[in-house]
Scaffold this motif. Sequence first.
Motif, PDB file in Angstrom:
ATOM      1  N   VAL A  15       0.810  -1.224   0.000  1.00 49.10           N
ATOM      2  CA  VAL A  15       0.000   0.000   0.000  1.00 49.10           C
ATOM      3  C   VAL A  15       0.841   1.271   0.000  1.00 49.10           C
ATOM      4  CG1 VAL A  15      -1.981  -1.120   1.072  1.00 49.10           C
ATOM      5  CG2 VAL A  15      -0.327   0.051   2.520  1.00 49.10           C
ATOM      6  N   TYR A  40      -1.580   3.431   8.806  1.00 47.39           N
ATOM      7  CA  TYR A  40      -2.826   2.706   8.558  1.00 47.39           C
ATOM      8  C   TYR A  40      -3.093   1.569   9.537  1.00 47.39           C
ATOM      9  CZ  TYR A  40      -2.722   5.181   4.116  1.00 47.39           C
ATOM     10  OH  TYR A  40      -2.676   6.143   3.163  1.00 47.39           O
ATOM     11  N   ALA A  47      -6.784  -3.941   4.327  1.00 49.41           N
ATOM     12  CA  ALA A  47      -7.930  -3.434   3.577  1.00 49.41           C
ATOM     13  C   ALA A  47      -7.485  -2.824   2.246  1.00 49.41           C
ATOM     14  CB  ALA A  47      -8.692  -2.405   4.406  1.00 49.41           C
ATOM     15  N   GLY A  48      -6.358  -2.119   2.255  1.00 48.28           N
ATOM     16  CA  GLY A  48      -5.836  -1.536   1.016  1.00 48.28           C
ATOM     17  C   GLY A  48      -5.452  -2.599   0.003  1.00 48.28           C
ATOM     18  N   ALA A  50      -6.722  -5.663  -0.129  1.00 49.33           N
ATOM     19  CA  ALA A  50      -7.969  -6.281  -0.584  1.00 49.33           C
ATOM     20  C   ALA A  50      -8.673  -5.420  -1.629  1.00 49.33           C
ATOM     21  CB  ALA A  50      -8.894  -6.527   0.607  1.00 49.33           C
ATOM     22  N   ALA A  51      -8.678  -4.124  -1.403  1.00 52.70           N
ATOM     23  CA  ALA A  51      -9.322  -3.220  -2.352  1.00 52.70           C
ATOM     24  C   ALA A  51      -8.638  -3.270  -3.713  1.00 52.70           C
ATOM     25  CB  ALA A  51      -9.324  -1.796  -1.802  1.00 52.70           C
ATOM     26  N   GLU A  52      -7.319  -3.257  -3.718  1.00 59.92           N
ATOM     27  CA  GLU A  52      -6.591  -3.306  -4.993  1.00 59.92           C
ATOM     28  C   GLU A  52      -6.812  -4.623  -5.722  1.00 59.92           C
ATOM     29  OE1 GLU A  52      -4.795  -1.082  -6.976  1.00 59.92           O
ATOM     30  OE2 GLU A  52      -5.915   0.203  -5.615  1.00 59.92           O
ATOM     31  N   GLY A  54      -9.424  -6.410  -5.508  1.00 62.72           N
ATOM     32  CA  GLY A  54     -10.792  -6.377  -6.009  1.00 62.72           C
ATOM     33  C   GLY A  54     -10.950  -5.478  -7.219  1.00 62.72           C
ATOM     34  N   ASP A  55     -10.281  -4.332  -7.199  1.00 65.25           N
ATOM     35  CA  ASP A  55     -10.427  -3.343  -8.274  1.00 65.25           C
ATOM     36  C   ASP A  55      -9.507  -3.586  -9.462  1.00 65.25           C
ATOM     37  OD1 ASP A  55     -12.271  -2.082  -6.646  1.00 65.25           O
ATOM     38  OD2 ASP A  55     -10.870  -0.534  -5.946  1.00 65.25           O
TER      39      ASP A  55
END
Length: 84
Positions: A15, A40, A47-48, A50-52, A54-55
Motif C-alpha cells: 500500500v 494505517y 484493507a488496502g 484487498a481493495a486493490e 478487487g479493483d
Amino acid sequence: MISIVKDLAAEALFVSDLQPSQCPSNEAVEQAVTDMILQYGSDGCAAGVAAEFGDHPDCAVRRMHWVHTELSGVLAPRRAAALH
C-alpha cells in the motif's frame, strides 16, 4: 510469528507509494513499511491490499510479486546476520 510479521510487512509495502521503477534501497523499503504500519495499522494495510485485488487484480498480482521480491532482499541479510 515470523510469517505474521512478514505478511504485515508485505501488506504495508504493497500500500506504500514506492514503485518498482524507483529501485528502492533496503532502507527505503524498511521506512515505507514502518510508515504505512504507523499510518494505517495492520487492518488498514490489509484493507488496502484487498481493495486493490478487487479493483485491479492484474496489477495487484504484479505488485505483490514485486513486494515479495523486495522483502526477500531486505529480510535475507537480517537472517544471515542473526545466524552469526
